[in-house]
Write a protein that holds these residues in place. Structure first.
Motif, PDB file in Angstrom:
ATOM      1  N   VAL A 159     -15.642  -5.376 -76.522  1.00 53.85           N
ATOM      2  CA  VAL A 159     -16.099  -5.937 -77.635  1.00 53.85           C
ATOM      3  C   VAL A 159     -14.834  -6.442 -78.356  1.00 53.85           C
ATOM      4  O   VAL A 159     -14.666  -7.559 -79.032  1.00 53.85           O
ATOM      5  N   THR A 160     -13.932  -5.653 -78.604  1.00 54.36           N
ATOM      6  CA  THR A 160     -12.665  -5.812 -79.353  1.00 54.36           C
ATOM      7  C   THR A 160     -11.758  -6.608 -78.754  1.00 54.36           C
ATOM      8  O   THR A 160     -10.785  -7.229 -79.378  1.00 54.36           O
ATOM      9  N   MET A 161     -11.825  -6.780 -77.493  1.00 49.99           N
ATOM     10  CA  MET A 161     -10.835  -7.648 -76.470  1.00 49.99           C
ATOM     11  C   MET A 161     -10.615  -9.127 -77.070  1.00 49.99           C
ATOM     12  O   MET A 161      -9.510  -9.460 -77.196  1.00 49.99           O
ATOM     13  N   VAL A 196      -9.483 -21.440 -87.593  1.00 48.07           N
ATOM     14  CA  VAL A 196      -9.782 -20.011 -87.066  1.00 48.07           C
ATOM     15  C   VAL A 196     -11.288 -19.593 -87.655  1.00 48.07           C
ATOM     16  O   VAL A 196     -11.680 -18.313 -87.542  1.00 48.07           O
ATOM     17  N   THR A 197     -12.028 -20.437 -87.868  1.00 49.40           N
ATOM     18  CA  THR A 197     -13.288 -20.111 -88.036  1.00 49.40           C
ATOM     19  C   THR A 197     -14.009 -19.117 -86.835  1.00 49.40           C
ATOM     20  O   THR A 197     -14.632 -17.947 -87.347  1.00 49.40           O
ATOM     21  N   VAL A 205     -18.595 -10.401 -87.070  1.00 48.47           N
ATOM     22  CA  VAL A 205     -19.763 -10.195 -86.729  1.00 48.47           C
ATOM     23  C   VAL A 205     -19.625  -8.976 -85.657  1.00 48.47           C
ATOM     24  O   VAL A 205     -20.453  -7.952 -85.552  1.00 48.47           O
ATOM     25  N   GLY A 206     -18.574  -8.914 -84.791  1.00 50.18           N
ATOM     26  CA  GLY A 206     -18.399  -7.809 -83.917  1.00 50.18           C
ATOM     27  C   GLY A 206     -17.765  -6.512 -84.555  1.00 50.18           C
ATOM     28  O   GLY A 206     -18.543  -5.669 -84.312  1.00 50.18           O
ATOM     29  N   GLY A 207     -16.901  -6.728 -85.683  1.00 48.72           N
ATOM     30  CA  GLY A 207     -16.610  -5.491 -86.391  1.00 48.72           C
ATOM     31  C   GLY A 207     -18.025  -4.687 -86.696  1.00 48.72           C
ATOM     32  O   GLY A 207     -18.120  -3.511 -86.813  1.00 48.72           O
ATOM     33  N   TRP A 208     -18.694  -5.587 -87.789  1.00 48.05           N
ATOM     34  CA  TRP A 208     -19.570  -4.832 -88.453  1.00 48.05           C
ATOM     35  C   TRP A 208     -20.873  -4.768 -87.681  1.00 48.05           C
ATOM     36  O   TRP A 208     -21.490  -3.686 -88.080  1.00 48.05           O
ATOM     37  N   THR A 209     -20.909  -5.359 -86.246  1.00 53.79           N
ATOM     38  CA  THR A 209     -21.943  -4.793 -85.568  1.00 53.79           C
ATOM     39  C   THR A 209     -21.710  -3.516 -84.991  1.00 53.79           C
ATOM     40  O   THR A 209     -22.612  -2.469 -85.059  1.00 53.79           O
TER      41      THR A 209
END
Length: 316
Positions: A159-161, A196-197, A205-209
Protein backbone atom coordinates in the motif's frame (compact mmCIF):
# COMPACT_ATOMS: atom_id res chain seq x y z
CA UNK A 1 15.09 16.54 -14.18
CA UNK A 2 16.82 19.90 -13.93
CA UNK A 3 17.30 22.89 -11.68
CA UNK A 4 16.61 26.35 -13.11
CA UNK A 5 18.34 29.39 -11.68
CA UNK A 6 17.81 32.88 -13.14
CA UNK A 7 16.06 31.35 -16.14
CA UNK A 8 18.94 29.04 -17.13
CA UNK A 9 19.56 25.34 -16.65
CA UNK A 10 22.39 24.80 -14.18
CA UNK A 11 22.46 21.07 -13.43
CA UNK A 12 20.46 17.90 -13.11
CA UNK A 13 18.93 17.04 -9.74
CA UNK A 14 21.13 14.23 -8.46
CA UNK A 15 20.61 15.04 -4.82
CA UNK A 16 18.58 17.11 -2.36
CA UNK A 17 19.67 19.37 0.49
CA UNK A 18 17.96 18.82 3.84
CA UNK A 19 17.79 22.33 5.24
CA UNK A 20 15.91 22.21 8.55
CA UNK A 21 15.35 24.78 11.32
CA UNK A 22 16.47 27.69 9.14
CA UNK A 23 14.32 30.12 11.15
CA UNK A 24 15.38 28.63 14.48
CA UNK A 25 19.02 27.52 14.03
CA UNK A 26 19.57 27.38 17.80
CA UNK A 27 17.15 24.43 17.93
CA UNK A 28 19.82 22.26 16.30
CA UNK A 29 22.17 22.83 19.25
CA UNK A 30 19.54 22.29 21.93
CA UNK A 31 18.04 19.26 20.19
CA UNK A 32 21.28 17.43 19.39
CA UNK A 33 21.97 16.16 22.93
CA UNK A 34 18.44 14.94 23.86
CA UNK A 35 18.02 13.50 20.37
CA UNK A 36 21.31 11.59 20.75
CA UNK A 37 20.26 10.27 24.17
CA UNK A 38 16.85 9.21 22.87
CA UNK A 39 18.52 7.48 19.91
CA UNK A 40 20.92 5.58 22.20
CA UNK A 41 18.04 4.66 24.52
CA UNK A 42 15.92 3.44 21.61
CA UNK A 43 18.73 1.38 20.09
CA UNK A 44 19.92 0.02 23.44
CA UNK A 45 16.51 -0.83 24.90
CA UNK A 46 15.19 -2.46 21.73
CA UNK A 47 18.43 -4.43 21.25
CA UNK A 48 18.32 -5.69 24.85
CA UNK A 49 14.68 -6.66 24.39
CA UNK A 50 15.42 -8.57 21.17
CA UNK A 51 18.43 -10.38 22.65
CA UNK A 52 16.53 -11.28 25.82
CA UNK A 53 13.57 -12.74 23.93
CA UNK A 54 15.94 -14.59 21.60
CA UNK A 55 18.10 -16.16 24.35
CA UNK A 56 15.44 -16.81 27.00
CA UNK A 57 13.56 -19.99 26.09
CA UNK A 58 10.76 -19.10 28.52
CA UNK A 59 9.99 -16.04 26.35
CA UNK A 60 9.52 -18.04 23.16
CA UNK A 61 5.79 -17.35 23.12
CA UNK A 62 3.51 -15.51 20.65
CA UNK A 63 3.14 -12.37 22.76
CA UNK A 64 6.90 -11.90 22.97
CA UNK A 65 7.35 -12.63 19.28
CA UNK A 66 5.02 -9.69 18.60
CA UNK A 67 7.17 -7.53 20.90
CA UNK A 68 10.21 -8.62 18.88
CA UNK A 69 8.54 -7.47 15.66
CA UNK A 70 7.79 -4.08 17.25
CA UNK A 71 11.39 -3.70 18.48
CA UNK A 72 12.78 -4.61 15.06
CA UNK A 73 10.56 -1.99 13.40
CA UNK A 74 11.66 0.63 15.94
CA UNK A 75 15.34 -0.09 15.27
CA UNK A 76 14.93 0.21 11.48
CA UNK A 77 12.97 3.48 11.76
CA UNK A 78 15.60 4.99 14.08
CA UNK A 79 18.52 3.94 11.89
CA UNK A 80 16.79 5.27 8.78
CA UNK A 81 16.22 8.77 10.17
CA UNK A 82 18.15 9.81 13.27
CA UNK A 83 21.82 9.29 12.17
CA UNK A 84 21.22 11.54 9.15
CA UNK A 85 19.51 14.18 11.33
CA UNK A 86 22.45 14.15 13.77
CA UNK A 87 24.90 14.39 10.84
CA UNK A 88 23.07 17.56 9.75
CA UNK A 89 23.13 18.99 13.29
CA UNK A 90 26.78 18.21 14.02
CA UNK A 91 28.58 18.26 10.66
CA UNK A 92 26.19 20.20 8.40
CA UNK A 93 25.99 17.20 6.04
CA UNK A 94 22.76 18.26 4.36
CA UNK A 95 23.13 16.44 1.05
CA UNK A 96 21.18 13.25 0.34
CA UNK A 97 21.11 11.49 -3.02
CA UNK A 98 17.96 11.49 -5.14
CA UNK A 99 17.29 7.76 -4.74
CA UNK A 100 18.37 7.64 -1.08
CA UNK A 101 15.80 10.33 -0.34
CA UNK A 102 12.95 8.31 -1.82
CA UNK A 103 14.21 5.13 -0.19
CA UNK A 104 14.11 6.91 3.17
CA UNK A 105 10.60 8.15 2.32
CA UNK A 106 9.44 4.59 1.58
CA UNK A 107 10.96 3.08 4.73
CA UNK A 108 9.43 5.79 6.94
CA UNK A 109 5.93 5.41 5.47
CA UNK A 110 6.07 1.62 5.27
CA UNK A 111 7.51 0.95 8.72
CA UNK A 112 5.22 3.42 10.48
CA UNK A 113 2.26 1.67 8.88
CA UNK A 114 3.76 -1.67 9.97
CA UNK A 115 4.12 -0.34 13.51
CA UNK A 116 0.49 0.77 13.58
CA UNK A 117 -0.56 -2.66 12.29
CA UNK A 118 1.58 -4.37 14.94
CA UNK A 119 -0.13 -2.30 17.64
CA UNK A 120 -3.45 -3.56 16.28
CA UNK A 121 -2.36 -7.22 16.39
CA UNK A 122 -1.00 -6.75 19.93
CA UNK A 123 -4.30 -5.18 21.01
CA UNK A 124 -6.10 -8.24 19.63
CA UNK A 125 -3.64 -10.47 21.51
CA UNK A 126 -4.50 -8.69 24.79
CA UNK A 127 -8.22 -8.87 23.97
CA UNK A 128 -8.09 -12.66 23.57
CA UNK A 129 -5.87 -13.06 26.66
CA UNK A 130 -8.26 -11.11 28.92
CA UNK A 131 -11.69 -11.72 27.38
CA UNK A 132 -11.17 -15.36 26.28
CA UNK A 133 -8.32 -16.70 28.47
CA UNK A 134 -9.27 -20.38 28.05
CA UNK A 135 -9.18 -20.10 24.26
CA UNK A 136 -5.98 -18.01 24.17
CA UNK A 137 -3.53 -20.95 23.67
CA UNK A 138 -5.57 -22.27 20.72
CA UNK A 139 -6.06 -18.85 19.04
CA UNK A 140 -2.76 -17.02 19.62
CA UNK A 141 -0.27 -19.60 18.37
CA UNK A 142 3.10 -19.46 16.64
CA UNK A 143 1.22 -19.96 13.35
CA UNK A 144 -0.97 -16.96 14.18
CA UNK A 145 2.14 -14.80 14.73
CA UNK A 146 3.67 -16.01 11.45
CA UNK A 147 0.48 -15.20 9.53
CA UNK A 148 0.22 -11.82 11.31
CA UNK A 149 3.85 -11.00 10.40
CA UNK A 150 3.20 -11.86 6.73
CA UNK A 151 0.04 -9.73 6.77
CA UNK A 152 1.87 -6.79 8.39
CA UNK A 153 4.66 -6.97 5.82
CA UNK A 154 2.48 -7.53 2.73
CA UNK A 155 -0.29 -5.02 3.47
CA UNK A 156 1.93 -2.12 4.37
CA UNK A 157 4.76 -2.65 1.89
CA UNK A 158 2.30 -2.87 -1.00
CA UNK A 159 0.00 0.00 0.00
CA UNK A 160 2.84 2.44 0.77
CA UNK A 161 4.94 1.58 -2.30
CA UNK A 162 3.17 4.06 -4.67
CA UNK A 163 3.99 7.04 -2.40
CA UNK A 164 7.74 7.25 -3.22
CA UNK A 165 7.16 5.99 -6.76
CA UNK A 166 4.68 8.79 -7.55
CA UNK A 167 6.97 11.39 -5.94
CA UNK A 168 10.10 10.16 -7.72
CA UNK A 169 8.36 10.41 -11.11
CA UNK A 170 7.63 14.11 -10.62
CA UNK A 171 9.63 16.77 -12.50
CA UNK A 172 11.84 18.74 -10.07
CA UNK A 173 12.68 21.96 -11.88
CA UNK A 174 12.95 24.45 -9.01
CA UNK A 175 15.18 24.40 -5.97
CA UNK A 176 16.46 21.13 -4.56
CA UNK A 177 16.38 22.37 -0.95
CA UNK A 178 13.95 20.45 1.30
CA UNK A 179 12.77 22.44 4.31
CA UNK A 180 13.00 19.46 6.62
CA UNK A 181 15.58 17.18 8.24
CA UNK A 182 14.09 14.13 6.52
CA UNK A 183 12.55 13.29 3.15
CA UNK A 184 8.89 13.60 4.12
CA UNK A 185 6.65 13.33 1.07
CA UNK A 186 4.73 16.56 1.76
CA UNK A 187 7.98 18.54 1.87
CA UNK A 188 9.64 16.86 -1.12
CA UNK A 189 6.67 16.99 -3.49
CA UNK A 190 6.25 20.76 -3.04
CA UNK A 191 9.56 21.20 -4.91
CA UNK A 192 8.03 19.72 -8.05
CA UNK A 193 6.77 21.72 -11.02
CA UNK A 194 4.11 19.08 -11.75
CA UNK A 195 0.63 18.80 -10.33
CA UNK A 196 1.06 16.77 -7.12
CA UNK A 197 -2.65 16.31 -6.43
CA UNK A 198 -2.66 12.58 -7.20
CA UNK A 199 0.40 11.95 -5.03
CA UNK A 200 -1.00 13.85 -2.06
CA UNK A 201 -4.49 12.37 -2.37
CA UNK A 202 -3.04 8.84 -2.47
CA UNK A 203 -0.88 9.47 0.60
CA UNK A 204 -3.80 11.01 2.48
CA UNK A 205 -6.33 8.30 1.56
CA UNK A 206 -3.87 5.41 1.82
CA UNK A 207 -2.30 6.64 5.05
CA UNK A 208 -5.52 7.35 6.87
CA UNK A 209 -7.13 4.15 5.58
CA UNK A 210 -4.29 2.12 7.11
CA UNK A 211 -3.92 4.09 10.33
CA UNK A 212 -7.65 4.76 10.65
CA UNK A 213 -8.65 1.11 10.34
CA UNK A 214 -5.93 0.10 12.81
CA UNK A 215 -7.05 2.74 15.32
CA UNK A 216 -10.69 1.68 15.09
CA UNK A 217 -9.78 -1.96 15.75
CA UNK A 218 -7.40 -0.98 18.57
CA UNK A 219 -10.05 1.19 20.20
CA UNK A 220 -12.63 -1.61 19.84
CA UNK A 221 -10.24 -4.17 21.39
CA UNK A 222 -9.46 -1.99 24.41
CA UNK A 223 -13.13 -1.08 24.86
CA UNK A 224 -14.02 -4.78 25.06
CA UNK A 225 -11.04 -5.35 27.37
CA UNK A 226 -12.21 -2.55 29.67
CA UNK A 227 -15.72 -3.98 29.77
CA UNK A 228 -14.38 -7.44 30.64
CA UNK A 229 -11.95 -6.11 33.25
CA UNK A 230 -14.66 -4.19 35.10
CA UNK A 231 -16.54 -7.49 35.54
CA UNK A 232 -13.58 -9.19 37.24
CA UNK A 233 -14.14 -10.12 40.86
CA UNK A 234 -10.61 -11.17 41.78
CA UNK A 235 -8.84 -8.78 44.11
CA UNK A 236 -6.16 -6.76 42.34
CA UNK A 237 -7.01 -8.20 38.91
CA UNK A 238 -8.76 -5.03 37.76
CA UNK A 239 -5.87 -2.77 38.81
CA UNK A 240 -3.28 -5.03 37.17
CA UNK A 241 -5.18 -5.31 33.88
CA UNK A 242 -5.93 -1.57 33.77
CA UNK A 243 -2.30 -0.73 34.55
CA UNK A 244 -0.98 -2.88 31.70
CA UNK A 245 -3.58 -2.18 29.02
CA UNK A 246 -3.99 1.47 30.06
CA UNK A 247 -0.31 2.26 29.48
CA UNK A 248 -0.44 0.47 26.12
CA UNK A 249 -3.51 2.39 24.98
CA UNK A 250 -2.14 5.76 26.15
CA UNK A 251 1.10 5.18 24.20
CA UNK A 252 -0.85 4.24 21.05
CA UNK A 253 -3.10 7.28 21.48
CA UNK A 254 -0.02 9.50 21.94
CA UNK A 255 1.55 7.95 18.82
CA UNK A 256 -1.53 8.81 16.74
CA UNK A 257 -2.04 12.26 18.28
CA UNK A 258 1.50 13.44 17.50
CA UNK A 259 1.06 12.27 13.91
CA UNK A 260 -2.28 14.10 13.64
CA UNK A 261 -0.80 17.29 15.12
CA UNK A 262 2.07 17.11 12.61
CA UNK A 263 -0.38 16.90 9.70
CA UNK A 264 -2.56 19.71 11.06
CA UNK A 265 0.39 22.05 11.67
CA UNK A 266 1.54 21.37 8.11
CA UNK A 267 -1.92 22.21 6.76
CA UNK A 268 -2.24 25.45 8.77
CA UNK A 269 1.44 26.38 8.34
CA UNK A 270 0.61 30.09 8.00
CA UNK A 271 -0.52 30.20 11.63
CA UNK A 272 2.43 28.33 13.18
CA UNK A 273 6.18 28.44 12.73
CA UNK A 274 7.31 26.23 9.80
CA UNK A 275 9.86 24.69 12.16
CA UNK A 276 7.15 23.21 14.42
CA UNK A 277 5.99 20.43 12.04
CA UNK A 278 9.66 19.68 11.29
CA UNK A 279 10.36 19.28 15.01
CA UNK A 280 7.32 17.04 15.49
CA UNK A 281 8.33 14.98 12.46
CA UNK A 282 11.83 14.36 13.83
CA UNK A 283 10.70 13.60 17.39
CA UNK A 284 8.01 11.25 16.14
CA UNK A 285 10.71 8.97 14.70
CA UNK A 286 12.58 8.50 17.98
CA UNK A 287 10.34 9.12 21.01
CA UNK A 288 8.13 6.10 20.45
CA UNK A 289 11.07 3.89 19.51
CA UNK A 290 12.51 4.75 22.93
CA UNK A 291 9.22 4.37 24.84
CA UNK A 292 7.91 1.18 23.22
CA UNK A 293 10.44 -1.26 24.76
CA UNK A 294 9.91 0.35 28.18
CA UNK A 295 6.10 0.34 28.12
CA UNK A 296 5.66 -2.99 26.34
CA UNK A 297 8.77 -4.79 27.49
CA UNK A 298 10.51 -3.77 30.71
CA UNK A 299 7.19 -3.27 32.53
CA UNK A 300 6.34 -6.91 31.75
CA UNK A 301 7.40 -9.06 34.70
CA UNK A 302 8.56 -12.03 32.60
CA UNK A 303 10.81 -9.84 30.42
CA UNK A 304 12.19 -8.04 33.47
CA UNK A 305 13.12 -11.39 34.99
CA UNK A 306 14.61 -12.53 31.67
CA UNK A 307 16.82 -9.42 31.52
CA UNK A 308 17.95 -10.04 35.11
CA UNK A 309 18.86 -13.66 34.32
CA UNK A 310 20.70 -12.54 31.19
CA UNK A 311 22.72 -9.98 33.19
CA UNK A 312 23.63 -12.63 35.77
CA UNK A 313 24.94 -14.91 32.99
CA UNK A 314 26.99 -12.04 31.51
CA UNK A 315 28.42 -11.00 34.89
CA UNK A 316 29.17 -14.53 36.12
Amino acid sequence: MTIYQNGTITSEVSDFLLNCFVRSPSWKFWLSLPLSLLFLLAMGANSVLLITIWLEVSLHEPMYYLLSILSLLDIVVCLTVIPKVLAIFWFDLKSISFYACFLQMYIMNCFFAMESCTFMVMAYDRYVAICHPLRYPSIITDQFVAKAAIFILARNSIVTMPIPILSSQLHYCGTNVIDNCICANMFVSRLSCNDVTISRIYQFVGGWTLLGSDLILIFLSYTLILRAVLRLKAEGAVAKALSTCGSHFILILFFSTILLVFVLTHVVKKKVSPDVPVLLNVLHHVIFSALNPVVYGVRTQEIKQGIQRLLKKVCS
